[in-house]
Write a protein that holds these residues in place. Structure first.
Motif, PDB file in Angstrom:
ATOM      1  N   GLY A  21       0.839  -1.210   0.000  1.00 35.25           N
ATOM      2  CA  GLY A  21       0.000   0.000   0.000  1.00 35.25           C
ATOM      3  C   GLY A  21       0.866   1.249   0.000  1.00 35.25           C
ATOM      4  O   GLY A  21       0.506   2.273   0.568  1.00 35.25           O
ATOM      5  N   GLY A  23       1.520   3.471  -2.049  1.00 39.82           N
ATOM      6  CA  GLY A  23       1.092   4.695  -2.733  1.00 39.82           C
ATOM      7  C   GLY A  23       0.103   5.519  -1.932  1.00 39.82           C
ATOM      8  O   GLY A  23      -0.370   6.555  -2.399  1.00 39.82           O
ATOM      9  N   ASP A  74      -0.927  -6.836  -6.575  1.00 40.26           N
ATOM     10  CA  ASP A  74      -2.084  -7.089  -5.708  1.00 40.26           C
ATOM     11  C   ASP A  74      -1.612  -8.051  -4.623  1.00 40.26           C
ATOM     12  O   ASP A  74      -1.324  -9.221  -4.901  1.00 40.26           O
ATOM     13  CB  ASP A  74      -3.217  -7.706  -6.541  1.00 40.26           C
ATOM     14  N   ILE A  75      -1.542  -7.573  -3.396  1.00 41.82           N
ATOM     15  CA  ILE A  75      -0.954  -8.394  -2.327  1.00 41.82           C
ATOM     16  C   ILE A  75      -1.845  -9.564  -1.913  1.00 41.82           C
ATOM     17  O   ILE A  75      -1.439 -10.382  -1.092  1.00 41.82           O
ATOM     18  CB  ILE A  75      -0.587  -7.556  -1.070  1.00 41.82           C
ATOM     19  N   ALA A 102      -0.831  -2.073   3.730  1.00 42.58           N
ATOM     20  CA  ALA A 102      -2.033  -1.959   2.874  1.00 42.58           C
ATOM     21  C   ALA A 102      -3.288  -2.385   3.620  1.00 42.58           C
ATOM     22  O   ALA A 102      -3.276  -3.329   4.412  1.00 42.58           O
ATOM     23  CB  ALA A 102      -1.872  -2.814   1.619  1.00 42.58           C
ATOM     24  N   ASN A 104      -7.894  -1.868   3.119  1.00 46.16           N
ATOM     25  CA  ASN A 104      -9.025  -1.088   2.653  1.00 46.16           C
ATOM     26  C   ASN A 104      -9.366  -0.178   3.811  1.00 46.16           C
ATOM     27  O   ASN A 104      -9.620  -0.641   4.915  1.00 46.16           O
ATOM     28  CB  ASN A 104     -10.212  -1.987   2.315  1.00 46.16           C
ATOM     29  N   ASN A 105      -9.328   1.092   3.551  1.00 45.79           N
ATOM     30  CA  ASN A 105      -9.409   2.062   4.638  1.00 45.79           C
ATOM     31  C   ASN A 105     -10.577   2.998   4.366  1.00 45.79           C
ATOM     32  O   ASN A 105     -10.379   4.123   3.933  1.00 45.79           O
ATOM     33  CB  ASN A 105      -8.068   2.820   4.669  1.00 45.79           C
ATOM     34  N   LYS A 107     -13.165   5.719   4.216  1.00 47.51           N
ATOM     35  CA  LYS A 107     -13.241   7.042   4.853  1.00 47.51           C
ATOM     36  C   LYS A 107     -14.710   7.330   5.135  1.00 47.51           C
ATOM     37  O   LYS A 107     -15.498   7.515   4.218  1.00 47.51           O
ATOM     38  CB  LYS A 107     -12.663   8.121   3.929  1.00 47.51           C
ATOM     39  N   ILE A 161       1.084  -2.744  10.365  1.00 46.77           N
ATOM     40  CA  ILE A 161       0.434  -1.463  10.675  1.00 46.77           C
ATOM     41  C   ILE A 161      -1.015  -1.720  11.068  1.00 46.77           C
ATOM     42  O   ILE A 161      -1.852  -2.080  10.234  1.00 46.77           O
ATOM     43  CB  ILE A 161       0.511  -0.485   9.471  1.00 46.77           C
ATOM     44  N   SER A 162      -1.267  -1.547  12.353  1.00 44.24           N
ATOM     45  CA  SER A 162      -2.619  -1.692  12.872  1.00 44.24           C
ATOM     46  C   SER A 162      -3.221  -0.294  13.010  1.00 44.24           C
ATOM     47  O   SER A 162      -3.109   0.539  12.099  1.00 44.24           O
ATOM     48  CB  SER A 162      -2.570  -2.452  14.204  1.00 44.24           C
ATOM     49  N   PRO A 222      -0.940   3.533  14.412  1.00 46.41           N
ATOM     50  CA  PRO A 222      -1.139   4.975  14.207  1.00 46.41           C
ATOM     51  C   PRO A 222      -2.598   5.305  14.514  1.00 46.41           C
ATOM     52  O   PRO A 222      -3.422   4.404  14.714  1.00 46.41           O
ATOM     53  CB  PRO A 222      -0.880   5.168  12.706  1.00 46.41           C
ATOM     54  N   SER A 224      -5.790   8.395  13.640  1.00 47.88           N
ATOM     55  CA  SER A 224      -6.374   9.685  13.242  1.00 47.88           C
ATOM     56  C   SER A 224      -5.410  10.627  12.525  1.00 47.88           C
ATOM     57  O   SER A 224      -5.064  11.698  13.037  1.00 47.88           O
ATOM     58  CB  SER A 224      -6.903  10.427  14.470  1.00 47.88           C
ATOM     59  N   LEU A 225      -4.978  10.237  11.342  1.00 43.70           N
ATOM     60  CA  LEU A 225      -4.079  11.118  10.586  1.00 43.70           C
ATOM     61  C   LEU A 225      -4.866  12.296  10.012  1.00 43.70           C
ATOM     62  O   LEU A 225      -5.908  12.109   9.375  1.00 43.70           O
ATOM     63  CB  LEU A 225      -3.429  10.356   9.422  1.00 43.70           C
TER      64      LEU A 225
HETATM   65  N1  NAD Z   1      -5.156   7.221   7.787  1.00 42.06           N
HETATM   66  C1  NAD Z   1      -5.347   7.028   9.090  1.00 42.06           C
HETATM   67  O1  NAD Z   1      -5.872   7.895   9.806  1.00 42.06           O
HETATM   68  C2  NAD Z   1      -4.936   5.731   9.732  1.00 42.06           C
HETATM   69  C3  NAD Z   1      -5.075   5.597  11.115  1.00 42.06           C
HETATM   70  C4  NAD Z   1      -4.710   4.403  11.721  1.00 42.06           C
HETATM   71  C5  NAD Z   1      -4.195   3.380  10.954  1.00 42.06           C
HETATM   72  N2  NAD Z   1      -4.065   3.537   9.606  1.00 42.06           N
HETATM   73  C6  NAD Z   1      -3.547   2.398   8.852  1.00 42.06           C
HETATM   74  O2  NAD Z   1      -2.421   2.793   8.099  1.00 42.06           O
HETATM   75  C7  NAD Z   1      -2.374   2.047   6.881  1.00 42.06           C
HETATM   76  C8  NAD Z   1      -2.277   3.009   5.720  1.00 42.06           C
HETATM   77  O3  NAD Z   1      -3.388   3.884   5.763  1.00 42.06           O
HETATM   78  P1  NAD Z   1      -3.548   5.079   4.719  1.00 42.06           P
HETATM   79  O4  NAD Z   1      -4.336   6.131   5.402  1.00 42.06           O
HETATM   80  O5  NAD Z   1      -2.226   5.408   4.118  1.00 42.06           O
HETATM   81  O6  NAD Z   1      -4.488   4.373   3.638  1.00 42.06           O
HETATM   82  P2  NAD Z   1      -4.610   4.663   2.089  1.00 42.06           P
HETATM   83  O7  NAD Z   1      -5.960   4.233   1.696  1.00 42.06           O
HETATM   84  O8  NAD Z   1      -4.162   6.066   1.783  1.00 42.06           O
HETATM   85  O9  NAD Z   1      -3.525   3.664   1.455  1.00 42.06           O
HETATM   86  C9  NAD Z   1      -3.733   2.294   1.346  1.00 42.06           C
HETATM   87  C10 NAD Z   1      -3.085   1.832   0.055  1.00 42.06           C
HETATM   88  O10 NAD Z   1      -3.272   0.416  -0.060  1.00 42.06           O
HETATM   89  C11 NAD Z   1      -3.430   0.123  -1.428  1.00 42.06           C
HETATM   90  N3  NAD Z   1      -4.064  -1.196  -1.623  1.00 42.06           N
HETATM   91  C12 NAD Z   1      -5.370  -1.529  -1.442  1.00 42.06           C
HETATM   92  N4  NAD Z   1      -5.573  -2.814  -1.768  1.00 42.06           N
HETATM   93  C13 NAD Z   1      -4.374  -3.304  -2.159  1.00 42.06           C
HETATM   94  C14 NAD Z   1      -3.938  -4.570  -2.629  1.00 42.06           C
HETATM   95  N5  NAD Z   1      -4.806  -5.609  -2.772  1.00 42.06           N
HETATM   96  N6  NAD Z   1      -2.637  -4.744  -2.967  1.00 42.06           N
HETATM   97  C15 NAD Z   1      -1.761  -3.703  -2.830  1.00 42.06           C
HETATM   98  N7  NAD Z   1      -2.112  -2.477  -2.401  1.00 42.06           N
HETATM   99  C16 NAD Z   1      -3.411  -2.285  -2.062  1.00 42.06           C
HETATM  100  C17 NAD Z   1      -4.312   1.259  -1.936  1.00 42.06           C
HETATM  101  O11 NAD Z   1      -4.259   1.377  -3.366  1.00 42.06           O
HETATM  102  C18 NAD Z   1      -3.728   2.454  -1.199  1.00 42.06           C
HETATM  103  O12 NAD Z   1      -2.737   3.112  -1.969  1.00 42.06           O
HETATM  104  C19 NAD Z   1      -3.638   1.187   6.851  1.00 42.06           C
HETATM  105  O13 NAD Z   1      -3.321  -0.106   7.300  1.00 42.06           O
HETATM  106  C20 NAD Z   1      -4.550   1.884   7.839  1.00 42.06           C
HETATM  107  O14 NAD Z   1      -5.477   1.003   8.403  1.00 42.06           O
HETATM  108  C21 NAD Z   1      -4.401   4.689   8.983  1.00 42.06           C
END
Ligand code: NAD
Length: 281
Positions: A21, A23, A74-75, A102, A104-105, A107, A161-162, A222, A224-225
């Motif tokens: 993930g 990107g 695709d992981i 990576a 599915n996050n 929003k 990354i949880s 992490p 609440s970014l």
């Molecule tokens: N953003 C936050 O506030 C937050 C808070 C706590 C934890 N996290 C965790 O941090 C991690 C990253 O979050 P983020 O905000 O950068 O999310 P994001 O959605 O910006 O990035 C996730 C990336 O995973 C990729 N992805 C999805 N399915 C995939 C697959 N099958 N193979 C390869 N890549 C795939 C997506 O294309 C995307 O680029 C996640 O595990 C999320 O749960 C995020």
């Protein structure tokens, strides 16, 4: 004072570091941490656009010296991961770090589209399956495929990354919107909580399983970014956090580098929580 005895342990020069993930929003921060440590950031993502943006930004920030590889992958496909492993071993001969990032996050915070369909009692099974496939099965497959190389090397680091939602349940009140009926209120989906809790199980299992193999496995939570959420949502969530605000994504970089480098050689099976205190309240 010029002599440094300990801080050179943060140096990961030449280490091949995979970020799934790569990107996405946090993907950029993992890549910056790896680059600051001198490592090779190997970004895996299902979509090429985000990875290219990360690469471009790193080249702007750090100049041509930074080493970034972008691989569309695709992981959830073991075959695709084996292809990545083959390419990396051919080029570098080793794989040192895996960041299982990576997921599915979805929003669901203020301003986002209302997703009534994801309320628990009608949460679609295919969405559940997809979320588990990416966030959990994908992490397990990456650990299998790249861990096999680490086992042979007798060295490696896995960072899962949880989230704060791997520790506490989402407070669904912060996602509520005024003036719409209960059944249309958006909720953070159940699959997110389940995936994020389960990753800690994967961490603990593998930390013990690989303890004698020179492979450390840890979890980073992490929380609440800040990423342009509307002010009303930021105010609501801020009240749940002792530090009173969302996190700046930059605030993760030093911890990530610490956890993947030799600065943390005695850390395995651990959960590091960066949440402004949210889970202690
Ligand atoms: N953003 C936050 O506030 C937050 C808070 C706590 C934890 N996290 C965790 O941090 C991690 C990253 O979050 P983020 O905000 O950068 O999310 P994001 O959605 O910006 O990035 C996730 C990336 O995973 C990729 N992805 C999805 N399915 C995939 C697959 N099958 N193979 C390869 N890549 C795939 C997506 O294309 C995307 O680029 C996640 O595990 C999320 O749960 C995020």
């Amino acid at each position: 004072m010029s002599k440094k005895i300990y801080t050179e342990r943060f140096d990961i020069s030449g280490k091949v570091c995979i970020v799934t993930g790569g990107g996405g929003l946090l993907g950029m921060k993992h890549a910056e941490a790896i680059t600051e440590g001198g490592g090779v950031a190997v970004l895996l993502d299902i979509a090429p656009g985000g990875m290219e943006r990360v690469k471009q930004k790193l080249e702007e920030e750090y100049g041509g010296d930074c080493k970034v590889e972008c691989m569309v992958c695709d992981i959830t496909s073991r075959e695709a991961l084996e292809g990545v492993r083959e390419k990396l071993l051919e080029k570098y001969g080793h794989i040192d770090v895996l960041i299982n990032n990576a997921a599915n996050n979805p929003k669901v915070e203020g301003g986002s589209k209302n997703l009534g369909a994801i309320r628990f009692c009608n949460f679609p099974l295919d969405m559940w399956n997809q979320d588990i496939a990416v966030g959990l099965t994908g992490a397990m497959l990456c650990a299998q495929v790249f861990g096999e190389t680490m086992e042979k090397q007798n060295s490696g680091v896995v960072l899962n990354i949880s989230s704060d939602y791997g520790i506490i349940a989402p407070d669904q009140r912060i996602y509520r919107k005024e003036g719409i009926p209960e059944e249309e209120q958006t909720v953070k989906p159940v699959s997110y909580s389940v995936v994020k809790h389960a990753l800690m199980g994967l961490t603990k299992y593998l930390a013990v399983y690989w303890a004698g193999k020179g492979i450390r496995v840890n979890t980073l939570c992490p929380a609440s970014l800040e990423n342009g959420q509307d002010p009303e949502f930021q105010e609501k969530i801020g009240k749940l956090i002792p530090l009173g605000r969302m996190s700046d994504p930059d605030e993760y970089v030093c911890t990530i580098l610490y956890m993947i480098s030799d600065a943390a050689t005695y850390m395995t099976g651990a959960t590091v929580v960066l949440d402004g205190g949210r889970t202690i309240w």
